[in-house]
Motif scaffolding. Structure first.
Motif, PDB file in Angstrom:
ATOM      1  N   TYR A 103     -22.547 -35.700   2.538  1.00  0.00           N
ATOM      2  CA  TYR A 103     -23.195 -36.358   3.665  1.00  0.00           C
ATOM      3  C   TYR A 103     -24.662 -36.572   3.382  1.00  0.00           C
ATOM      4  O   TYR A 103     -25.315 -35.749   2.735  1.00  0.00           O
ATOM      5  N   PHE A 104     -25.163 -37.664   3.904  1.00  0.00           N
ATOM      6  CA  PHE A 104     -26.600 -37.913   3.890  1.00  0.00           C
ATOM      7  C   PHE A 104     -27.028 -38.210   5.313  1.00  0.00           C
ATOM      8  O   PHE A 104     -26.384 -38.996   5.997  1.00  0.00           O
ATOM      9  N   GLY A 105     -28.099 -37.566   5.767  1.00  0.00           N
ATOM     10  CA  GLY A 105     -28.512 -37.793   7.146  1.00  0.00           C
ATOM     11  C   GLY A 105     -29.973 -37.489   7.369  1.00  0.00           C
ATOM     12  O   GLY A 105     -30.662 -36.974   6.484  1.00  0.00           O
ATOM     13  N   VAL A 106     -30.433 -37.855   8.540  1.00  0.00           N
ATOM     14  CA  VAL A 106     -31.836 -37.657   8.912  1.00  0.00           C
ATOM     15  C   VAL A 106     -31.922 -36.945  10.253  1.00  0.00           C
ATOM     16  O   VAL A 106     -30.940 -36.835  10.973  1.00  0.00           O
ATOM     17  N   LEU A 107     -33.136 -36.492  10.561  1.00  0.00           N
ATOM     18  CA  LEU A 107     -33.361 -35.860  11.851  1.00  0.00           C
ATOM     19  C   LEU A 107     -33.595 -36.943  12.901  1.00  0.00           C
ATOM     20  O   LEU A 107     -34.331 -37.896  12.675  1.00  0.00           O
ATOM     21  N   SER A 108     -32.969 -36.785  14.033  1.00  0.00           N
ATOM     22  CA  SER A 108     -33.132 -37.734  15.136  1.00  0.00           C
ATOM     23  C   SER A 108     -33.304 -36.907  16.401  1.00  0.00           C
ATOM     24  O   SER A 108     -32.348 -36.373  16.917  1.00  0.00           O
ATOM     25  N   LEU A 113     -28.579 -36.935  12.331  1.00  0.00           N
ATOM     26  CA  LEU A 113     -27.808 -38.178  12.398  1.00  0.00           C
ATOM     27  C   LEU A 113     -27.201 -38.491  11.038  1.00  0.00           C
ATOM     28  O   LEU A 113     -27.924 -38.633  10.054  1.00  0.00           O
ATOM     29  N   TYR A 114     -25.877 -38.592  10.992  1.00  0.00           N
ATOM     30  CA  TYR A 114     -25.199 -38.921   9.739  1.00  0.00           C
ATOM     31  C   TYR A 114     -25.365 -40.394   9.426  1.00  0.00           C
ATOM     32  O   TYR A 114     -25.011 -41.242  10.243  1.00  0.00           O
ATOM     33  N   LEU A 115     -25.868 -40.692   8.257  1.00  0.00           N
ATOM     34  CA  LEU A 115     -26.020 -42.087   7.868  1.00  0.00           C
ATOM     35  C   LEU A 115     -24.949 -42.501   6.870  1.00  0.00           C
ATOM     36  O   LEU A 115     -24.354 -43.556   6.985  1.00  0.00           O
ATOM     37  N   GLU A 116     -24.735 -41.683   5.884  1.00  0.00           N
ATOM     38  CA  GLU A 116     -23.756 -42.037   4.862  1.00  0.00           C
ATOM     39  C   GLU A 116     -22.832 -40.865   4.578  1.00  0.00           C
ATOM     40  O   GLU A 116     -23.202 -39.708   4.766  1.00  0.00           O
ATOM     41  N   LYS A 117     -21.678 -41.182   4.081  1.00  0.00           N
ATOM     42  CA  LYS A 117     -20.660 -40.180   3.812  1.00  0.00           C
ATOM     43  C   LYS A 117     -19.877 -40.638   2.592  1.00  0.00           C
ATOM     44  O   LYS A 117     -19.589 -41.822   2.453  1.00  0.00           O
ATOM     45  N   ALA A 118     -19.573 -39.736   1.698  1.00  0.00           N
ATOM     46  CA  ALA A 118     -18.743 -40.076   0.545  1.00  0.00           C
ATOM     47  C   ALA A 118     -17.611 -39.068   0.488  1.00  0.00           C
ATOM     48  O   ALA A 118     -17.843 -37.869   0.364  1.00  0.00           O
ATOM     49  N   GLU A 119     -16.393 -39.554   0.591  1.00  0.00           N
ATOM     50  CA  GLU A 119     -15.255 -38.632   0.619  1.00  0.00           C
ATOM     51  C   GLU A 119     -14.051 -39.260  -0.058  1.00  0.00           C
ATOM     52  O   GLU A 119     -13.975 -40.467  -0.239  1.00  0.00           O
TER      53      GLU A 119
END
Lengths: 259, 259
Positions: A103-108, A113-119
């Motif tokens: 997962y890639f995310g930022v603080l909101s 907040l999840y921005l990207e996901k690789a699965e």
DNA sequence: GAACGTTGTTCGTATATAGGAACATGAAGG
DNA sequence: CCTTCATGTTCCTATATACGAACAACGTTC
């Protein structure tokens, strides 16, 4: 940027958010009640929103639903910047090597907040999906991002002493959170053991740009696939990914520090 | 639903759409010019939009960008209905068997809107991503959806004789399009050969609910992996997927036919 | 360095919109 | 069948908002 708030604009956004929060749709009158706005005032607003496909009005059940236009615009948020595309490819690399979810995310605000996901296409429970928010203190990379703040700042963010538990393993107090953050600051890694999702463990790293932590990357693993050797591999791959992503963001012309 | 349009609401939506269309951001004055709305009128609106995180204002370059809130709300459009979740799992099944990319989408005005996508992590060019639109006549499942309309209705949708070519293989005239649609109506499948993306072929099927075609499923394949035997497999899997998806939608309580 | 361009911001009033009240409609209940 | 409770819709005017004009702050250009 001086700010004169605009009532009608705020109302429209409230409408969109409220309708989106009602999965089974909401009637005009119901909306009027929950937002405390007269029906007659709401009427032209929702009509226009429906006309422009930001809402869908189902005639037979007289209910409003969220419309496709929000979906279209929302996805622009990601596709507008090729940065996220490139970040995703970094996540995919790690995903291929580990077969675990990234997962890639930022603080909101106080959430993450999840921005990207690789699965991989798995039959397993998912922690979350892009566009979703989770409490920062309940997730691995949320805590990685929080680790840039001093105990005092954390106290400010969470004025109440007790944190709402997300699972039975979620850290329960602000003091407990601060202890964990201190440990993240020293070792550079953030760990999460079934704090946001039962059965899932995470290792996460903070993403720094210009010496500020802006985002985080997390690797989520079912507990039974987790062991010390793999943890070492995860940490190594995450360190590698961290460097790549920080380079991608740093090279970007767009200013990521705004206030 | 009687419709009294509301100027301010329409303006706010215009603002969101316009800002989203400027990948590199847009200044207040620039926005004022392209929308033909006075700066002073725009000012409180964009301030509120930025305050609520529907836009991001970058102080140093004085430009507005699309904000995270739209992304969050937009993703609700999909996650609100578990239907799409279940449709995606059907796509994933076919994806596992074929290792090719699957799309599910609906008609949105004269374009086709991608809702779901199932793919392997490939290094190949992508046709499109969820949230994007393509001209219906240029895509396999776009034409599958269009096949429910009579030649007269198609003429109405495309008043101009010549269709804007998307690639050099895109069908160029309304008459040519109608010929293809007639063939889809008889055989039940829609074919696309490099009409939206060079190097990619598609086989697609229409999704019918209550005897109306509402959506389409498409299977996209690099030309060099395409042959007659595989085409037969694709058609069989698509027929299977079509039945499953139609069942999923038919079982749903929500009314898909609204006007 | 003066002149002109750009940007965002403020102010007062002409104007458009908000919202109470009244209405039309239909479903549920006695 | 009439009443009551929902729903959405319309009208009118009190009120909030839109917008022209003027302003301030920078950057460029000559």
């Amino acid at each position: 940027m001086a700010c004169a708030l605009h009532r009608t604009t705020a109302r429209i956004l409230e409408i969109l958010e409220k309708v989106a929060s009602f999965t089974q749709g909401i009637t005009l009158s119901e909306l009027s009640r929950v937002l405390d706005i007269p029906k007659s005032s709401l009427h032209p607003l929702v009509c226009t929103l429906a006309e422009k496909k930001y809402l869908i009005y189902n005639n037979v059940e007289e209910r409003y639903y969220i419309g496709e236009k929000l979906f279209i615009l929302g996805n622009r948020y990601l596709s507008n910047s090729d940065i996220l595309e490139r970040i995703k490819s970094v996540l995919l690399e790690v995903n291929e090597k580990t077969k675990e979810t990234l997962y890639f995310g930022v603080l909101s605000d106080c959430d993450v907040l999840y921005l990207e996901k690789a699965e991989l296409h798995s039959k397993f429970r998912v922690v979350s999906n892009p566009g979703n928010k989770l409490p920062a203190y309940a997730t691995g990379y949320g805590k990685a991002i929080l680790s840039q703040f001093s105990p005092e700042e954390i106290q400010e963010m969470y004025p109440i002493k007790d944190l709402a538990p997300y699972t039975k393993h979620t850290v329960k107090t602000v003091d407990g959170l601060n202890e964990q953050l201190e440990s993240i600051r020293t070792c550079g890694f953030s760990y999460e053991i079934e704090e946001s999702t039962i059965g899932i463990r995470c290792v996460a790293v903070p993403i720094k740009v210009q010496n500020r932590i802006l985002a985080g990357v997390s690797l989520a693993v079912p507990v039974f696939r987790y062991n010390k050797e793999r943890e070492e591999l995860f940490k190594q791959l995450l360190t590698d990914a961290k460097a790549k992503i920080e380079k991608i963001i740093a090279e970007d012309r767009r200013n990521w520090i705004y206030s």
